[in-house]
Design a protein around this motif. Structure first.
Motif: not given
Length: 395
Positions: A307-311, A337, A365, A368-369, A373, A377
Motif C-alpha cells: 500500500t498505497q497509491g492504486k498503481e 489502477y 499498491e 490510497k491514503g 490504511l 478500507q
C-alpha cells in the motif's frame, strides 16, 4: 469434517453424497489409497464442519437431512452408529454443515497470532490446503505459506512485506478463502468456477512476510527490545509508521537487484523504521526465506501486495517478459489502477524475481491514503483488486 469408513465406501461415493469434487477429497486425505479404504479409518471431507445436535420430539433423519439439502444417507454416513429408525429425543448426533461464508470477523487486523489461528481454521475446514513454514522471522515467528492445487502453472502472492501495510494480509486471506468457498460449493467467483482452475494451477500464498514488524505496529514493542526500538524510532513510542522488520531493515530493499544503488542513495545508513537496506542483500531471515521459496518453487508469476497509491508496477530494466504488459493492462482494466512499467527503485522482491527468472512479477499498491490504511478500507480495496488476483491465475 471426519467420517468413518464403512463397507463399500469410496471417495466417489462421498463426492456424490456431499457434492464435493472427488479430487478435493483425495487431496484432503494424502496417503490413503482411494481404491482400498479400510473399514473404521477416518476420512476428511473438505468444506464441511460437523455440529453436535440434540434430537427433539418430531425430529427424523429424513427431516433434518432435507432441511440441510443433504440425503438421509449422507446423514447416516456421518453418524454410522445411529439407527435412524430408533432415534429418541435427547439423543446426540452430528449434523454436517456446509461452510458457505467466510466465517471470520474482520473487526480487527491480523497480527501473527491471529493469522496463525486463522490458518489453523482454514486447514481444518479445507484439509487439501497444504500449510508449511517456509522460515522464521528474527524473533523466531513462523512465516507461513498456504498452497492449493497441483497444476503446472505456479502462481505466488504475498503480503505484509512492510509492517504498517498489514491490510494486505487481510486482502490476501479474504481472497484465498473466497477461492476455497468457490472450490467446495460449485459457485462462481467473478464469473469463474474456481474448480475449473484447480487441476491446472498451483497457488502459493505467503500472507505475512514480516510477522515481527506487523506485531510491532499493531501491538507495540516487546519489552526486551523496547529501548532499542524506540531509539531507532527517533525516541517515539508510536510505531504506526514502521515499515521495517524488528531489526530496522526494510525487507523490500533486501534483494540482490542493484541493491548497491539503494544502499548508496538511501538516507538511513543504520537500522531505521523504513528504507534501510541492511549491510548486505538477504541478511534478514524473512527476505532470505522468500528468496529461497522462489528459487525452490520456480514460480511462473508473482504478485506482491503493498500500500498505497492504486498503481501496478510490472517492469524491471526491460527484463520482464512480453506477457507482463498484457497482464498489467488486464489488471488495470479490472481494477481501475494505473499501470506503471518502470519506477526508479531497485532491490525489491518483484525486481529481483524479474531479474533472476525473466518471468512476470507485479507490485500492486493497494488503496490510497497514508499508511497504515485504516481497516475500514479493506472492503473497498478488496472489491477493486480481487479481480486482479483471480486474473493472475487465468492469464
Amino acid at each position: 469434517m471426519d467420517i468413518t469408513v464403512r463397507k463399500g465406501d469410496t471417495f466417489f461415493r462421498y463426492s456424490r453424497l456431499f457434492s464435493i469434487p472427488e479430487q478435493l477429497i483425495a487431496d484432503s486425505n494424502p496417503g490413503m489409497d482411494p481404491q482400498c479404504l479400510k473399514i473404521g479409518e477416518k476420512v476428511k471431507i473438505p468444506g464441511f464442519v460437523a455440529k453436535r445436535y440434540r434430537m427433539k420430539k418430531g425430529d427424523t433423519f429424513w427431516k433434518m437431512a432435507i432441511e440441510r439439502c443433504l440425503s438421509p444417507t449422507a446423514l447416516q454416513t456421518v453418524n454410522p452408529d445411529m439407527d435412524p429408525q430408533h432415534l429418541l429425543p435427547g439423543n446426540e448426533i452430528f449434523l454436517p454443515k456446509r461452510v458457505l461464508n467466510l466465517e471470520t470477523s474482520l473487526d480487527q487486523p491480523y497480527d501473527s497470532k491471529r493469522l496463525e489461528e486463522e490458518i489453523n481454521r482454514i486447514a481444518a475446514i479445507y484439509p487439501f490446503v497444504r500449510v508449511q513454514k517456509i522460515g522464521e522471522s528474527v524473533d523466531q515467528k513462523p512465516i507461513w505459506e498456504l498452497k492449493i492445487g497441483k497444476g503446472n502453472k505456479k502462481i505466488h502472492m504475498n503480503g505484509s512485506f512492510h509492517a504498517n501495510e498489514w491490510i494486505t494480509t487481510v486482502v490476501l486471506i479474504t481472497f484465498f478463502k473466497h477461492f476455497l468457498l468457490s472450490l467446495t460449493n460449485h459457485c462462481f467467483f467473478h464469473g469463474i468456477q474456481a474448480y475449473s482452475l484447480y487441476p491446472h494451477i498451483t497457488l502459493s500464498v505467503v500472507p505475512m512476510v514480516n510477522p515481527d514488524g506487523v506485531d510491532l505496529v499493531l501491538n507495540g514493542p516487546p519489552e526486551s527490545k523496547r529501548e532499542q526500538l524506540m531509539k531507532w524510532n527517533g525516541g517515539s513510542k508510536e510505531f504506526s509508521k514502521w515499515k521495517a522488520n524488528i531489526q530496522g531493515v526494510d525487507l523490500n530493499n533486501q534483494f540482490p537487484a542493484n541493491w548497491e544503488i539503494e544502499k548508496k542513495r538511501k538516507k538511513p545508513k543504520s537500522p531505521a523504521p523504513r528504507d534501510y537496506p541492511g549491510k548486505q542483500p538477504l541478511t534478514e531471515p524473512e527476505a532470505a526465506a522468500m528468496a529461497e521459496l522462489a528459487k525452490n518453487e520456480k514460480f511462473d508469476r508473482v504478485i506482491a501486495l503493498h500500500t498505497q497509491g492504486k498503481e501496478i508496477y510490472w517492469g524491471y530494466e526491460g527484463k520482464e517478459p512480453k506477457e507482463a504488459e498484457v497482464l498489467a493492462k488486464w489488471f488495470s482494466r479490472m481494477s481501475g489502477y494505473k499501470s506503471v512499467r518502470y519506477v526508479d527503485s531497485h532491490a525489491g522482491f518483484k525486481d529481483w524475481f524479474i531479474q533472476e527468472f525473466g518471468k512476470s512479477g507485479f507490485t500492486i499498491e493497494l488503496g490510497k491514503g497514508l499508511n497504515p490504511l485504516p481497516l475500514s478500507q479493506w472492503k473497498e480495496i478488496y472489491r477493486d483488486v480481487s479481480g486482479i488476483l483471480l486474473c493472475a491465475l487465468l492469464g
